[in-house]
Design a protein around this motif. Structure first.
Motif, PDB file in Angstrom:
ATOM      1  N   LEU A  73       4.707 -12.567   2.344  1.00  0.00           N
ATOM      2  CA  LEU A  73       5.063 -11.153   2.333  1.00  0.00           C
ATOM      3  C   LEU A  73       4.042 -10.278   1.609  1.00  0.00           C
ATOM      4  CD1 LEU A  73       8.908 -11.365   1.670  1.00  0.00           C
ATOM      5  CD2 LEU A  73       7.739 -10.942   3.837  1.00  0.00           C
ATOM      6  N   ASP A  74       3.115 -10.893   0.869  1.00  0.00           N
ATOM      7  CA  ASP A  74       2.127 -10.080   0.152  1.00  0.00           C
ATOM      8  C   ASP A  74       1.177  -9.359   1.096  1.00  0.00           C
ATOM      9  OD1 ASP A  74       0.639 -12.250   0.948  1.00  0.00           O
ATOM     10  OD2 ASP A  74      -0.240 -12.643  -1.019  1.00  0.00           O
ATOM     11  N   LYS A  75       1.149  -9.771   2.356  1.00  0.00           N
ATOM     12  CA  LYS A  75       0.330  -9.085   3.350  1.00  0.00           C
ATOM     13  C   LYS A  75       1.069  -7.903   3.974  1.00  0.00           C
ATOM     14  CE  LYS A  75      -2.266 -13.193   4.544  1.00  0.00           C
ATOM     15  NZ  LYS A  75      -1.631 -14.425   4.150  1.00  0.00           N
ATOM     16  N   VAL A  76       2.376  -7.853   3.751  1.00  0.00           N
ATOM     17  CA  VAL A  76       3.212  -6.829   4.368  1.00  0.00           C
ATOM     18  C   VAL A  76       3.619  -5.742   3.380  1.00  0.00           C
ATOM     19  CG1 VAL A  76       5.357  -6.452   5.645  1.00  0.00           C
ATOM     20  CG2 VAL A  76       4.106  -8.596   5.947  1.00  0.00           C
ATOM     21  N   THR A 111       4.537  -3.840  -5.986  1.00  0.00           N
ATOM     22  CA  THR A 111       5.765  -3.347  -6.614  1.00  0.00           C
ATOM     23  C   THR A 111       6.977  -3.636  -5.745  1.00  0.00           C
ATOM     24  OG1 THR A 111       4.507  -1.585  -7.678  1.00  0.00           O
ATOM     25  CG2 THR A 111       6.901  -1.305  -7.583  1.00  0.00           C
ATOM     26  N   THR A 112       6.863  -3.362  -4.457  1.00  0.00           N
ATOM     27  CA  THR A 112       7.962  -3.635  -3.536  1.00  0.00           C
ATOM     28  C   THR A 112       8.241  -5.129  -3.460  1.00  0.00           C
ATOM     29  OG1 THR A 112       7.358  -1.678  -2.253  1.00  0.00           O
ATOM     30  CG2 THR A 112       8.806  -3.274  -1.183  1.00  0.00           C
ATOM     31  N   LEU A 113       7.190  -5.921  -3.485  1.00  0.00           N
ATOM     32  CA  LEU A 113       7.355  -7.377  -3.455  1.00  0.00           C
ATOM     33  C   LEU A 113       8.112  -7.865  -4.689  1.00  0.00           C
ATOM     34  CD1 LEU A 113       6.722  -9.792  -1.703  1.00  0.00           C
ATOM     35  CD2 LEU A 113       4.562 -10.042  -2.897  1.00  0.00           C
ATOM     36  N   GLU A 114       7.848  -7.268  -5.842  1.00  0.00           N
ATOM     37  CA  GLU A 114       8.594  -7.628  -7.063  1.00  0.00           C
ATOM     38  C   GLU A 114      10.070  -7.263  -6.934  1.00  0.00           C
ATOM     39  OE1 GLU A 114       7.067  -6.504 -10.899  1.00  0.00           O
ATOM     40  OE2 GLU A 114       5.011  -6.822 -10.217  1.00  0.00           O
ATOM     41  N   LEU A 115      10.355  -6.119  -6.330  1.00  0.00           N
ATOM     42  CA  LEU A 115      11.743  -5.710  -6.110  1.00  0.00           C
ATOM     43  C   LEU A 115      12.459  -6.692  -5.181  1.00  0.00           C
ATOM     44  CD1 LEU A 115      11.309  -1.855  -5.663  1.00  0.00           C
ATOM     45  CD2 LEU A 115      12.400  -3.027  -7.581  1.00  0.00           C
ATOM     46  N   ILE A 116      11.772  -7.090  -4.118  1.00  0.00           N
ATOM     47  CA  ILE A 116      12.334  -8.051  -3.171  1.00  0.00           C
ATOM     48  C   ILE A 116      12.582  -9.383  -3.867  1.00  0.00           C
ATOM     49  CG2 ILE A 116      11.805  -9.424  -1.108  1.00  0.00           C
ATOM     50  CD1 ILE A 116      10.294  -6.884  -0.077  1.00  0.00           C
ATOM     51  N   ASP A 117      11.622  -9.833  -4.660  1.00  0.00           N
ATOM     52  CA  ASP A 117      11.744 -11.093  -5.385  1.00  0.00           C
ATOM     53  C   ASP A 117      12.925 -11.050  -6.355  1.00  0.00           C
ATOM     54  OD1 ASP A 117      10.997 -13.723  -6.111  1.00  0.00           O
ATOM     55  OD2 ASP A 117       9.797 -12.979  -7.777  1.00  0.00           O
ATOM     56  N   PRO A 133       5.873  -0.057   3.775  1.00  0.00           N
ATOM     57  CA  PRO A 133       4.875  -1.061   4.107  1.00  0.00           C
ATOM     58  C   PRO A 133       3.676  -1.018   3.162  1.00  0.00           C
ATOM     59  CG  PRO A 133       4.712   0.769   5.611  1.00  0.00           C
ATOM     60  CD  PRO A 133       5.908   1.022   4.737  1.00  0.00           C
ATOM     61  N   HIS A 134       2.976  -2.137   3.113  1.00  0.00           N
ATOM     62  CA  HIS A 134       1.766  -2.242   2.299  1.00  0.00           C
ATOM     63  C   HIS A 134       0.705  -1.338   2.916  1.00  0.00           C
ATOM     64  CE1 HIS A 134      -1.209  -4.028  -0.291  1.00  0.00           C
ATOM     65  NE2 HIS A 134      -1.950  -4.321   0.754  1.00  0.00           N
ATOM     66  N   GLN A 135       0.077  -0.542   2.110  1.00  0.00           N
ATOM     67  CA  GLN A 135      -0.946   0.367   2.602  1.00  0.00           C
ATOM     68  C   GLN A 135      -2.310  -0.271   2.403  1.00  0.00           C
ATOM     69  OE1 GLN A 135      -0.625   4.359   2.169  1.00  0.00           O
ATOM     70  NE2 GLN A 135       1.532   4.331   2.682  1.00  0.00           N
ATOM     71  N   THR A 136      -3.033  -0.427   3.483  1.00  0.00           N
ATOM     72  CA  THR A 136      -4.362  -1.019   3.414  1.00  0.00           C
ATOM     73  C   THR A 136      -5.365   0.075   3.055  1.00  0.00           C
ATOM     74  OG1 THR A 136      -3.722  -2.546   5.153  1.00  0.00           O
ATOM     75  CG2 THR A 136      -6.059  -2.378   4.660  1.00  0.00           C
ATOM     76  N   ARG A 137      -6.221  -0.233   2.087  1.00  0.00           N
ATOM     77  CA  ARG A 137      -7.253   0.748   1.702  1.00  0.00           C
ATOM     78  C   ARG A 137      -8.533   0.443   2.470  1.00  0.00           C
ATOM     79  NH1 ARG A 137      -6.271   0.749  -4.773  1.00  0.00           N
ATOM     80  NH2 ARG A 137      -4.164   1.538  -4.647  1.00  0.00           N
ATOM     81  N   TYR A 138      -9.136   1.485   2.961  1.00  0.00           N
ATOM     82  CA  TYR A 138     -10.386   1.330   3.719  1.00  0.00           C
ATOM     83  C   TYR A 138     -11.555   1.856   2.944  1.00  0.00           C
ATOM     84  CZ  TYR A 138      -7.306   0.390   7.602  1.00  0.00           C
ATOM     85  OH  TYR A 138      -6.358  -0.147   8.421  1.00  0.00           O
TER      86      TYR A 138
END
Length: 113
Positions: free
Chosen positions: A49-52, A56-62, A108-113
């Motif tokens: 899920l770290d790609k999605v 911070t959101t991943l910590e909340l989900i965890d 969603p995870h925001q990809t930086r360019y």
């Protein structure tokens, strides 16, 4: 018993740790260590899920998944869901994670360019 279990937790299947945790609820120290190891392993299942999601959101989900798993482990009257943790821990964690992540699809995870 605790010494045998914690000497090398890698040798124990997570399903076995869930069973042992249920049997040791009255022994707080043993139960706490078992629950900690179970939740650590559940967090590893979320690795994809770290790609999605952002960190911070991943910590909340965890955290939400950990709360759900702990409730399933300590439930007094076992349910199908709680007992299934002893059969297919990884599959059940993925299923529970899918339910939890549905609430966070708007972040969603925001990809930086």
């Amino acid at each position: 018993m605790a010494r045998i279990i914690f000497r090398d937790t890698r040798r124990w299947r997570t399903q076995t740790l869930v069973y042992l945790a249920r049997q040791s609820i009255a022994q707080e120290q043993v139960f706490g260590q078992l629950l900690s190891e179970i939740l650590r392993r559940a967090s590893k299942v979320l690795g994809h899920l770290d790609k999605v999601f952002d960190p911070t959101t991943l910590e909340l989900i965890d955290a939400e998944l950990a709360k759900t798993l702990a409730a399933l482990i300590v439930v007094e009257i076992p349910t199908r869901t709680s007992e299934y943790l002893e059969i297919d821990f990884k599959g059940k964690v993925k299923q529970l994670a899918h339910k939890v992540t549905a609430a966070y699809k708007a972040h969603p995870h925001q990809t930086r360019y």
